[in-house]
Design a protein around this motif. Structure first.
Motif, PDB file in Angstrom:
ATOM      1  N   ALA A  29      36.454  41.835  44.493  1.00 32.83           N
ATOM      2  CA  ALA A  29      36.535  41.027  43.275  1.00 32.83           C
ATOM      3  C   ALA A  29      35.360  41.323  42.346  1.00 32.83           C
ATOM      4  CB  ALA A  29      36.554  39.547  43.646  1.00 32.83           C
ATOM      5  N   ARG A  30      34.178  41.490  42.905  1.00 32.25           N
ATOM      6  CA  ARG A  30      32.995  41.772  42.087  1.00 32.25           C
ATOM      7  C   ARG A  30      33.206  43.051  41.281  1.00 32.25           C
ATOM      8  NH1 ARG A  30      28.802  45.174  42.564  1.00 32.25           N
ATOM      9  NH2 ARG A  30      26.795  44.580  41.642  1.00 32.25           N
ATOM     10  N   SER A  31      33.726  44.089  41.925  1.00 31.54           N
ATOM     11  CA  SER A  31      33.948  45.351  41.220  1.00 31.54           C
ATOM     12  C   SER A  31      34.929  45.182  40.071  1.00 31.54           C
ATOM     13  CB  SER A  31      34.474  46.406  42.205  1.00 31.54           C
ATOM     14  OG  SER A  31      33.522  46.685  43.213  1.00 31.54           O
ATOM     15  N   LEU A  32      35.991  44.412  40.296  1.00 26.62           N
ATOM     16  CA  LEU A  32      36.993  44.217  39.247  1.00 26.62           C
ATOM     17  C   LEU A  32      36.479  43.320  38.129  1.00 26.62           C
ATOM     18  CD1 LEU A  32      40.273  43.927  41.335  1.00 26.62           C
ATOM     19  CD2 LEU A  32      39.623  45.762  39.769  1.00 26.62           C
ATOM     20  N   PHE A  33      35.738  42.288  38.479  1.00 28.15           N
ATOM     21  CA  PHE A  33      35.170  41.427  37.433  1.00 28.15           C
ATOM     22  C   PHE A  33      34.212  42.226  36.545  1.00 28.15           C
ATOM     23  CE2 PHE A  33      35.945  37.582  40.324  1.00 28.15           C
ATOM     24  CZ  PHE A  33      37.031  37.136  39.564  1.00 28.15           C
ATOM     25  N   LEU A  34      33.439  43.133  37.153  1.00 31.02           N
ATOM     26  CA  LEU A  34      32.536  43.959  36.364  1.00 31.02           C
ATOM     27  C   LEU A  34      33.290  44.946  35.495  1.00 31.02           C
ATOM     28  CD1 LEU A  34      29.728  44.723  38.977  1.00 31.02           C
ATOM     29  CD2 LEU A  34      29.472  43.435  36.858  1.00 31.02           C
ATOM     30  N   GLU A  35      34.378  45.484  36.027  1.00 28.09           N
ATOM     31  CA  GLU A  35      35.147  46.495  35.289  1.00 28.09           C
ATOM     32  C   GLU A  35      36.020  45.881  34.202  1.00 28.09           C
ATOM     33  OE1 GLU A  35      38.703  49.791  36.078  1.00 28.09           O
ATOM     34  OE2 GLU A  35      37.737  48.783  37.774  1.00 28.09           O
ATOM     35  N   LEU A  36      36.706  44.786  34.532  1.00 24.18           N
ATOM     36  CA  LEU A  36      37.723  44.234  33.634  1.00 24.18           C
ATOM     37  C   LEU A  36      37.324  42.923  32.963  1.00 24.18           C
ATOM     38  CD1 LEU A  36      40.834  44.791  35.952  1.00 24.18           C
ATOM     39  CD2 LEU A  36      40.002  46.294  34.128  1.00 24.18           C
ATOM     40  N   GLY A  37      36.317  42.256  33.503  1.00 28.84           N
ATOM     41  CA  GLY A  37      36.003  40.923  33.008  1.00 28.84           C
ATOM     42  C   GLY A  37      36.817  39.868  33.728  1.00 28.84           C
ATOM     43  N   TYR A  38      36.414  38.619  33.539  1.00 26.33           N
ATOM     44  CA  TYR A  38      37.062  37.524  34.260  1.00 26.33           C
ATOM     45  C   TYR A  38      38.531  37.373  33.858  1.00 26.33           C
ATOM     46  CZ  TYR A  38      38.070  32.773  35.841  1.00 26.33           C
ATOM     47  OH  TYR A  38      38.645  31.678  36.444  1.00 26.33           O
ATOM     48  N   ARG A  39      38.810  37.337  32.581  1.00 22.88           N
ATOM     49  CA  ARG A  39      40.161  37.012  32.136  1.00 22.88           C
ATOM     50  C   ARG A  39      41.177  38.097  32.448  1.00 22.88           C
ATOM     51  NH1 ARG A  39      36.425  34.573  29.736  1.00 22.88           N
ATOM     52  NH2 ARG A  39      36.610  32.400  29.067  1.00 22.88           N
ATOM     53  N   ARG A  40      40.771  39.345  32.466  1.00 27.86           N
ATOM     54  CA  ARG A  40      41.713  40.435  32.735  1.00 27.86           C
ATOM     55  C   ARG A  40      41.882  40.724  34.222  1.00 27.86           C
ATOM     56  NH1 ARG A  40      39.552  45.379  29.751  1.00 27.86           N
ATOM     57  NH2 ARG A  40      41.408  46.333  30.700  1.00 27.86           N
ATOM     58  N   THR A  41      41.030  40.145  35.042  1.00 28.26           N
ATOM     59  CA  THR A  41      41.148  40.348  36.489  1.00 28.26           C
ATOM     60  C   THR A  41      42.143  39.350  37.061  1.00 28.26           C
ATOM     61  OG1 THR A  41      38.880  41.155  36.681  1.00 28.26           O
ATOM     62  CG2 THR A  41      39.903  40.308  38.682  1.00 28.26           C
ATOM     63  N   THR A  42      43.098  39.821  37.831  1.00 32.09           N
ATOM     64  CA  THR A  42      44.088  38.950  38.456  1.00 32.09           C
ATOM     65  C   THR A  42      43.870  38.921  39.970  1.00 32.09           C
ATOM     66  OG1 THR A  42      45.710  40.710  38.803  1.00 32.09           O
ATOM     67  CG2 THR A  42      45.754  39.566  36.661  1.00 32.09           C
ATOM     68  N   ASP A 109      24.186  44.376  36.062  1.00 30.48           N
ATOM     69  CA  ASP A 109      25.482  43.912  36.546  1.00 30.48           C
ATOM     70  C   ASP A 109      25.563  42.389  36.533  1.00 30.48           C
ATOM     71  OD1 ASP A 109      26.378  46.458  36.904  1.00 30.48           O
ATOM     72  OD2 ASP A 109      26.119  46.496  39.080  1.00 30.48           O
ATOM     73  N   PHE A 110      24.481  41.747  36.945  1.00 28.06           N
ATOM     74  CA  PHE A 110      24.507  40.285  36.942  1.00 28.06           C
ATOM     75  C   PHE A 110      24.635  39.759  35.512  1.00 28.06           C
ATOM     76  CE2 PHE A 110      22.545  36.054  37.033  1.00 28.06           C
ATOM     77  CZ  PHE A 110      23.326  35.462  38.016  1.00 28.06           C
ATOM     78  N   ARG A 111      23.956  40.383  34.577  1.00 25.84           N
ATOM     79  CA  ARG A 111      24.045  39.948  33.182  1.00 25.84           C
ATOM     80  C   ARG A 111      25.464  40.100  32.662  1.00 25.84           C
ATOM     81  NH1 ARG A 111      18.954  40.180  30.643  1.00 25.84           N
ATOM     82  NH2 ARG A 111      19.986  39.580  28.691  1.00 25.84           N
ATOM     83  N   ARG A 112      26.165  41.136  33.086  1.00 26.01           N
ATOM     84  CA  ARG A 112      27.561  41.316  32.655  1.00 26.01           C
ATOM     85  C   ARG A 112      28.440  40.205  33.219  1.00 26.01           C
ATOM     86  NH1 ARG A 112      29.060  47.233  34.344  1.00 26.01           N
ATOM     87  NH2 ARG A 112      31.120  46.585  33.595  1.00 26.01           N
TER      88      ARG A 112
END
Length: 218
Positions: A29-42, A109-112
């Motif tokens: 999940a961390r990798s996807l949240f960093l790549e896509l952001g919260y709203r685009r991650t399912t 990464d944390f800032r993102r």
């Protein structure tokens, strides 16, 4: 007449076997949240990346919001390891607290992840309250431990807010070493035992000022 035995009831609760750990799901999940952001991650995308059924994510985390909170708290725990911060010379504890916070928030990464607005702010509040504040109260001990720990977390929370979440120009322009120089005295004062005010006597006069740990204190 049908003599077939009834089918066994489906067990409730956690799936049997050896399902992937929470940590593997959080990592995906961390990798996807960093790549896509919260709203685009399912959750389906996280499940695919972790190689699990989406129902397992719902079982462990309840929702995407719950999963994101775990990702944020994992990030906090990686940098602000409370055991490591509290272990050591008490006189340098304020320095370690400041360094842990700035090290965490200077990480790109944390800032993102913290750019995700309300979800990130809620997760950070939860970490400060349930992990850092609670552990500080236990570590400090004594009658005024909660007050002292609250003062420390308030200072650190103010640093996070004015330097990172909603930065003011002056705090944001400081280097981590300058932040340490400015805030360590305040943290040292916050960590110090509070003075105890003697109870009012029957005549209305107050007794003398005593301090926690004073040998003369009853």
């Amino acid at each position: 007449m049908n003599n077939a035995a009834p089918a066994p009831a489906r067990p409730r609760g956690r799936p049997r076997g050896n399902p992937p750990t929470r940590e593997s799901i959080v990592s995906a999940a961390r990798s996807l949240f960093l790549e896509l952001g919260y709203r685009r991650t399912t959750l389906r995308a996280v499940a695919r990346a972790a190689g699990v059924d989406p129902a397992l994510i719902a079982y462990h985390f309840g929702s995407k919001k719950g999963l994101f909170a775990d990702v944020m708290q994992f990030q906090c725990a990686q940098a602000l390891t409370v055991d490591a911060v509290l272990d050591g010379d008490r006189t340098t504890l304020p320095d370690r607290l400041i360094d842990a916070v700035t090290d965490l928030w200077e990480d790109a990464d944390f800032r993102r992840l913290t750019a995700e607005g309300d979800e990130a702010a809620e997760a950070i509040r939860g970490y400060l309250e349930r992990e850092l504040l609670a552990r500080l109260v236990e570590f400090l001990g004594g009658r005024d431990a909660t007050a002292r720990a609250t003062a420390v977390v308030t200072i650190l929370g103010g640093l996070v807010y004015t330097r990172y979440l909603n930065p003011l120009p002056t705090p944001a322009a400081l280097t981590p070493s300058e932040v340490r120089h400015i805030l360590v005295p305040s943290l040292r004062a916050a960590l110090a035992p509070r003075p105890r005010i003697a109870a009012t006597t029957r005549t209305g006069h107050r007794g003398s000022l005593t301090f926690a740990g004073d040998p003369a204190q009853p």
